[in-house]
Design an enzyme around this catalytic site. Structure first.
Site, mmCIF file in Angstrom:
data_model
loop_
_atom_site.group_PDB
_atom_site.id
_atom_site.type_symbol
_atom_site.label_atom_id
_atom_site.label_comp_id
_atom_site.label_asym_id
_atom_site.label_seq_id
_atom_site.Cartn_x
_atom_site.Cartn_y
_atom_site.Cartn_z
ATOM 1 N N LYS A 59 0.829 -1.086 0.025
ATOM 2 C CA LYS A 59 0.030 0.143 0.138
ATOM 3 C C LYS A 59 0.784 1.360 0.095
ATOM 4 O O LYS A 59 0.182 2.080 -0.191
ATOM 5 C CB LYS A 59 -1.134 0.104 1.137
ATOM 6 C CG LYS A 59 -2.166 -1.097 1.081
ATOM 7 C CD LYS A 59 -3.155 -0.782 2.127
ATOM 8 C CE LYS A 59 -4.564 -1.884 2.068
ATOM 9 N NZ LYS A 59 -4.009 -3.502 2.329
ATOM 10 N N ASP A 60 2.057 1.088 0.447
ATOM 11 C CA ASP A 60 3.137 2.260 0.412
ATOM 12 C C ASP A 60 3.151 2.733 -1.093
ATOM 13 O O ASP A 60 3.107 4.105 -1.272
ATOM 14 C CB ASP A 60 4.510 1.802 0.491
ATOM 15 C CG ASP A 60 4.735 1.659 2.041
ATOM 16 O OD1 ASP A 60 3.988 2.561 2.837
ATOM 17 O OD2 ASP A 60 5.610 0.762 2.591
#
Ligand SMILES: *Cc1c(COP(=O)(O)O)cnc(C)c1O
Length: 432
Positions: free
Chosen positions: A107-108
């Site tokens: 998700k970064d």
């Protein structure tokens, strides 16, 4: 490029509006009107290109009409400050490690990209946007870290008191600056309710420009296509010539949808596998042809505990609602908690590779579903140390914690406690 709503009840919007609003006014999800096929030339050269070069080319296809060339390149390069290497686990299976970013989860990528694109669109110093995000753990850390220090944006993270692990909590409560963490005396559902009520509250909307940062936002989900291209490039670069199958541990189906977009852009992926835990609504849809959402059940792979995947409508839309076309490209698999434990223990013993509970579903689905003439890549969506307390009892030894995760543990928790009452939440926001 115009973006339409999957509900087709909203006039088309431009990228800026799609990014600033997230969800369409008719509650549909935005989709780009066109998906550009990248030229053969690009695919011939891809194995010798860097991750950033590949991503810039893909980003240009999505966003090139709406963002100036240099600005887009800067957004992409700032986002990808880390690599997404493939690591061979079996003779025909590779792990695409998406945990080398600041919060050790895939998700970064989307969160960092969205923060920079939002900042680009609101312009420096003029407007301010407040991002509200409810989290049960992982989304909060990726969004908070992705938006940390980005000008013009305030982030308010709501999380349920006592219901997230210490590692997760530290990743979004210790940051300070433009990140505020609210510890809500309630459940994750309460947090989500507070955020939804805030979006509907007229007074709050007059005072603030509110937006959300979950995977419905096109600026969060589309950039996830970058690492599918990069994985393919690495596999070909390593001399692997077999047909490529990609397996994605799935919850809200944002990640796999980005892969389906990559395939539509010509990336030579033969087929996809969506791996689920006991929340197997998608597998059931593939099997029966009927989509029946139901409340999620808690599992070891809790970032995939989703009973009504928000991006499912994007999959339907992409394939013109034709289930045969969907079945031709995607198959499904499901694993219980007992199976997940077994897979993690067995795989470590047999290969020396330590899976996290989400990647375990992806790895095993691939192992069971792959043929000899295929090369498989599964997305290792998070580092096992993020789920230390669950993984250690399974393998009977400690999991080494990477330095950047250990660093968070040293920070001082700076959260503000609030009740689960909307009145309290609203008056807190109004006083900011
Ligand atoms: C969010 C998450 C998933 C699920 O991704 P979707 O895009 O929601 O399908 C899988 N694994 C981990 C570790 C996650 O954080």
């Amino acid at each position: 490029m115009k973006y339409y709503s999957t509900n087709h009840n909203t006039p088309d919007v431009d990228l800026r509006e799609a990014v600033v609003h997230g969800l369409a006014p008719d509650k549909g999800l935005f989709m780009p009107e066109r998906i550009e096929r990248l030229p053969e030339d690009f695919y011939r050269q891809i194995a010798s290109m860097s991750f950033q070069q590949i991503a810039c080319r893909v980003a240009e296809a999505f966003f090139g009409e709406d963002v100036e060339h240099d600005a887009l390149e800067r957004i992409v390069c700032d986002t990808l400050s880390f690599e997404t290497p493939i690591v061979q686990v079996d003779p025909n299976i590779w792990s695409l490690e998406l945990f080398h970013g600041p919060t050790l989860a895939f998700k970064d990528v989307g969160a960092r990209f969205m923060a920079r694109m939002l900042s680009y669109f609101i312009g420096r110093g003029k407007d301010r946007v407040t991002v509200l995000v409810a989290t049960s753990g992982d989304t909060g850390s990726a969004v908070a870290n992705g938006f940390l220090g980005v000008e013009g944006i305030e982030v308010v993270v709501l999380y349920p008191k006592g219901k997230v692990s210490e590692i997760q909590e530290k990743q979004f409560t210790t940051l300070g600056r433009n990140i505020t963490a609210l510890e809500i005396d309630g459940t994750f559902d309460d947090c989500q309710r507070l955020v939804k009520s805030a979006f509907l509250d007229e007074e709050l909307n007059r005072k603030f420009r509110l937006t959300s940062a979950n995977s419905i936002n096109v600026a969060r989900f589309l950039p996830q296509a970058f690492y599918y291209f990069n994985a393919y490039a690495q596999l070909r670069g390593a001399g692997e010539q077999r047909d490529v199958v990609i397996c994605v541990p799935s919850g809200n189906f944002g990640n796999i949808t980005a892969g389906l977009f990559a395939k539509r852009m010509g990336l030579p992926v033969k087929r996809f596998i969506a791996a689920n835990n006991s929340n197997d609504i998608f597998l059931e849809y593939l099997t029966t042809g009927v989509y029946t959402p139901r409340p999620s059940v808690p599992t070891l792979a809790n970032a995939m505990d989703v009973g009504d995947p928000s991006n499912f409508v994007r999959v339907l839309d992409l394939y013109g609602h034709r289930i045969d076309a969907i079945r031709a490209d995607i198959s499904g698999a499901r694993f219980s908690d007992d199976q997940i434990r077994q897979i993690i223990a067995d795989t470590l013993q047999r290969t020396g590779y330590l899976l996290d509970p989400h990647g375990a579903c992806g790895y095993e689905a691939l192992r069971q579903g792959i043929a000899d003439n295929e090369a498989g890549i599964f997305l290792e969506t998070a580092h096992p140390a993020k789920f230390k307390d669950r993984v250690e009892p399974i393998i009977g030894r400690e999991v080494e914690v990477p330095a950047r995760l250990a660093e968070f543990m040293k920070g001082k928790k700076l959260s503000i406690e609030l009740s689960a009452d909307f009145g309290d939440f609203k008056s807190y926001l109004m006083q900011r």
